[in-house]
Design a protein around this motif. Structure first.
Motif, PDB file in Angstrom:
ATOM      1  N   SER A 126     -14.144 108.952  13.829  1.00  0.00           N
ATOM      2  CA  SER A 126     -12.958 109.796  13.655  1.00  0.00           C
ATOM      3  C   SER A 126     -12.949 110.954  14.647  1.00  0.00           C
ATOM      4  N   ALA A 127     -14.138 111.460  14.991  1.00  0.00           N
ATOM      5  CA  ALA A 127     -14.214 112.520  16.007  1.00  0.00           C
ATOM      6  C   ALA A 127     -13.776 111.983  17.365  1.00  0.00           C
ATOM      7  N   HIS A 128     -14.225 110.781  17.704  1.00  0.00           N
ATOM      8  CA  HIS A 128     -13.857 110.182  18.984  1.00  0.00           C
ATOM      9  C   HIS A 128     -12.353 109.896  19.052  1.00  0.00           C
ATOM     10  N   LEU A 129     -11.779 109.476  17.915  1.00  0.00           N
ATOM     11  CA  LEU A 129     -10.345 109.191  17.887  1.00  0.00           C
ATOM     12  C   LEU A 129      -9.507 110.468  17.903  1.00  0.00           C
ATOM     13  N   ARG A 130     -10.150 111.586  17.708  1.00  0.00           N
ATOM     14  CA  ARG A 130      -9.456 112.875  17.812  1.00  0.00           C
ATOM     15  C   ARG A 130      -9.667 113.507  19.189  1.00  0.00           C
ATOM     16  N   ILE A 131     -10.890 113.399  19.725  1.00  0.00           N
ATOM     17  CA  ILE A 131     -11.221 114.066  20.985  1.00  0.00           C
ATOM     18  C   ILE A 131     -10.634 113.344  22.189  1.00  0.00           C
ATOM     19  N   TYR A 132     -10.885 112.033  22.298  1.00  0.00           N
ATOM     20  CA  TYR A 132     -10.498 111.324  23.514  1.00  0.00           C
ATOM     21  C   TYR A 132      -8.991 111.199  23.719  1.00  0.00           C
ATOM     22  N   PRO A 133      -8.194 110.944  22.676  1.00  0.00           N
ATOM     23  CA  PRO A 133      -6.747 110.950  22.903  1.00  0.00           C
ATOM     24  C   PRO A 133      -6.249 112.319  23.395  1.00  0.00           C
ATOM     25  N   GLU A 134      -6.862 113.380  22.872  1.00  0.00           N
ATOM     26  CA  GLU A 134      -6.487 114.724  23.324  1.00  0.00           C
ATOM     27  C   GLU A 134      -6.873 114.909  24.783  1.00  0.00           C
ATOM     28  N   LEU A 135      -8.030 114.387  25.158  1.00  0.00           N
ATOM     29  CA  LEU A 135      -8.513 114.497  26.537  1.00  0.00           C
ATOM     30  C   LEU A 135      -7.622 113.703  27.492  1.00  0.00           C
ATOM     31  N   PHE A 136      -7.121 112.556  27.011  1.00  0.00           N
ATOM     32  CA  PHE A 136      -6.242 111.713  27.831  1.00  0.00           C
ATOM     33  C   PHE A 136      -4.801 112.225  27.861  1.00  0.00           C
ATOM     34  N   GLY A 137      -4.533 113.245  27.063  1.00  0.00           N
ATOM     35  CA  GLY A 137      -3.173 113.783  27.015  1.00  0.00           C
ATOM     36  C   GLY A 137      -2.252 113.037  26.077  1.00  0.00           C
ATOM     37  N   TRP A 138      -2.809 112.262  25.154  1.00  0.00           N
ATOM     38  CA  TRP A 138      -2.000 111.469  24.230  1.00  0.00           C
ATOM     39  C   TRP A 138      -1.688 112.215  22.934  1.00  0.00           C
ATOM     40  N   GLY A 139      -2.420 113.277  22.659  1.00  0.00           N
ATOM     41  CA  GLY A 139      -2.230 113.984  21.404  1.00  0.00           C
ATOM     42  C   GLY A 139      -3.019 113.350  20.269  1.00  0.00           C
ATOM     43  N   ASP A 140      -2.933 113.955  19.109  1.00  0.00           N
ATOM     44  CA  ASP A 140      -3.663 113.490  17.927  1.00  0.00           C
ATOM     45  C   ASP A 140      -2.986 112.241  17.355  1.00  0.00           C
ATOM     46  N   PRO A 141      -3.706 111.102  17.255  1.00  0.00           N
ATOM     47  CA  PRO A 141      -3.084 109.895  16.684  1.00  0.00           C
ATOM     48  C   PRO A 141      -2.825 110.016  15.194  1.00  0.00           C
ATOM     49  N   GLY A 142      -3.437 111.009  14.547  1.00  0.00           N
ATOM     50  CA  GLY A 142      -3.160 111.249  13.136  1.00  0.00           C
ATOM     51  C   GLY A 142      -4.137 110.566  12.196  1.00  0.00           C
ATOM     52  N   ALA A 143      -4.239 111.116  11.001  1.00  0.00           N
ATOM     53  CA  ALA A 143      -5.174 110.599   9.999  1.00  0.00           C
ATOM     54  C   ALA A 143      -4.779 109.205   9.517  1.00  0.00           C
ATOM     55  N   ALA A 144      -3.479 108.941   9.439  1.00  0.00           N
ATOM     56  CA  ALA A 144      -3.013 107.637   8.946  1.00  0.00           C
ATOM     57  C   ALA A 144      -3.432 106.517   9.906  1.00  0.00           C
ATOM     58  N   PHE A 145      -3.176 106.704  11.190  1.00  0.00           N
ATOM     59  CA  PHE A 145      -3.565 105.709  12.192  1.00  0.00           C
ATOM     60  C   PHE A 145      -5.076 105.500  12.175  1.00  0.00           C
ATOM     61  N   THR A 146      -5.835 106.599  12.128  1.00  0.00           N
ATOM     62  CA  THR A 146      -7.294 106.519  12.118  1.00  0.00           C
ATOM     63  C   THR A 146      -7.799 105.740  10.916  1.00  0.00           C
ATOM     64  N   ALA A 147      -7.247 106.032   9.734  1.00  0.00           N
ATOM     65  CA  ALA A 147      -7.704 105.365   8.509  1.00  0.00           C
ATOM     66  C   ALA A 147      -7.355 103.885   8.515  1.00  0.00           C
ATOM     67  N   VAL A 148      -6.174 103.543   9.004  1.00  0.00           N
ATOM     68  CA  VAL A 148      -5.739 102.142   8.964  1.00  0.00           C
ATOM     69  C   VAL A 148      -6.544 101.276   9.923  1.00  0.00           C
TER      70      VAL A 148
END
Length: 273
Positions: free
Chosen positions: A24-46
């Motif tokens: 979950s940390a990687h799915l929060r950090i790397y999209p932000e680093l790539f300029g994609w923004g936070d994919p959100g808790a729902a996307f991460t959980a699914v």
């Protein structure tokens, strides 16, 4: 573009879910680093459902044996002392802390806990905890020695993973090693213990897939889930072989470096907390 991002995020999820480095940390950090923004808790959980399906497939014999023995023990008292019957209860009871806290703290988990300040800090702190537990914990307990008390303690540790950066497997492994369980035993139990919580959370968040909480929609989310399944299956086999002979030190070092880098990038304004 959404599908390209989904492929990348599915790969990240599959590679990191079972390692004690927090998917979950990687799915929060790397999209932000790539300029994609936070994919959100729902996307991460699914998309985590994909990696848990990989667990179901990889451990299907163990899961079937545990489930059937536990069910039969409900009306056959002679089976209640059997390891598989006890494992069934341990997984059920050990899952309660994260389920209860997940429901009570849902709004906080999906907002405040996703701060990169918190994630960077938990990566470092819980990484050091894992390193200390692995270095000084005894290795004299196998699966047969698993007790109800220890199952509950590892379940409480797993509940800390509601905070991105903690790592579900990392927290459970830290507690398991601190209690004296060998690495492979702690790892196997961590895999099994995560199944109800992760699949339950994923199913619960399905309703938010087409909404504002998930910027990707159904197509990219399904693609990311499928990729996380394939990559996650390979990661399970690799990790079980790895922990049979080696320590968690490389993961500890990686967590500390990633956490420190995240805090530095947020402090300098490169990343938005």
């Amino acid at each position: 573009m959404d599908y390209i991002q989904a492929v990348v995020l599915g790969l990240i999820q599959g590679l990191t879910e079972f390692l004690p480095i927090s998917s979950s940390a990687h799915l929060r950090i790397y999209p932000e680093l790539f300029g994609w923004g936070d994919p959100g808790a729902a996307f991460t959980a699914v998309i985590q459902i994909g990696t848990e399906v990989a667990v179901l497939l990889y451990f299907w014999r163990d899961i079937w044996r545990i489930a059937t023995t536990w069910l039969r023990s409900l009306w056959r008292p002679e089976l209640r002392g059997h390891l598989d019957s006890r494992m069934g209860w341990f997984i059920i009871i050990g899952s309660l802390p994260i389920v209860v806290l997940g429901v009570l703290l849902k709004d906080v988990v999906e907002s405040n806990f996703r701060s990169l300040w918190i994630i960077g800090t938990t990566l470092i702190v819980l990484g050091l905890v894992l390193g200390i537990a692995d270095r000084f914990g005894l290795t004299d307990k196998g699966l047969k020695q698993l007790s109800l008390r220890d199952a509950i303690l590892m379940g409480c540790a797993q509940a800390l993973a509601l905070i991105p950066g903690v790592s579900r497997s990392g927290a459970t492994l830290s507690m398991g090693r601190a209690l004296g369980y060998e690495r492979e035993t702690a790892t196997r139990y961590a895999f099994l213990l995560a199944i109800p919580a992760v699949i339950g959370a994923g199913i619960f968040e399905l309703k938010d897939v087409p909404g504002e909480a998930n910027p990707y929609g159904w197509g990219p989310t399904i693609l990311a889930t499928a990729i996380s399944f394939v990559v996650g299956y390979a990661a399970i086999a690799w990790l079980l072989r790895y922990v049979a002979t080696k320590s968690y030190t490389p993961f500890v070092l990686y967590r500390v470096v990633l956490g420190a880098a995240t805090l530095t990038l947020v402090a300098t304004g490169v990343l938005t907390a």
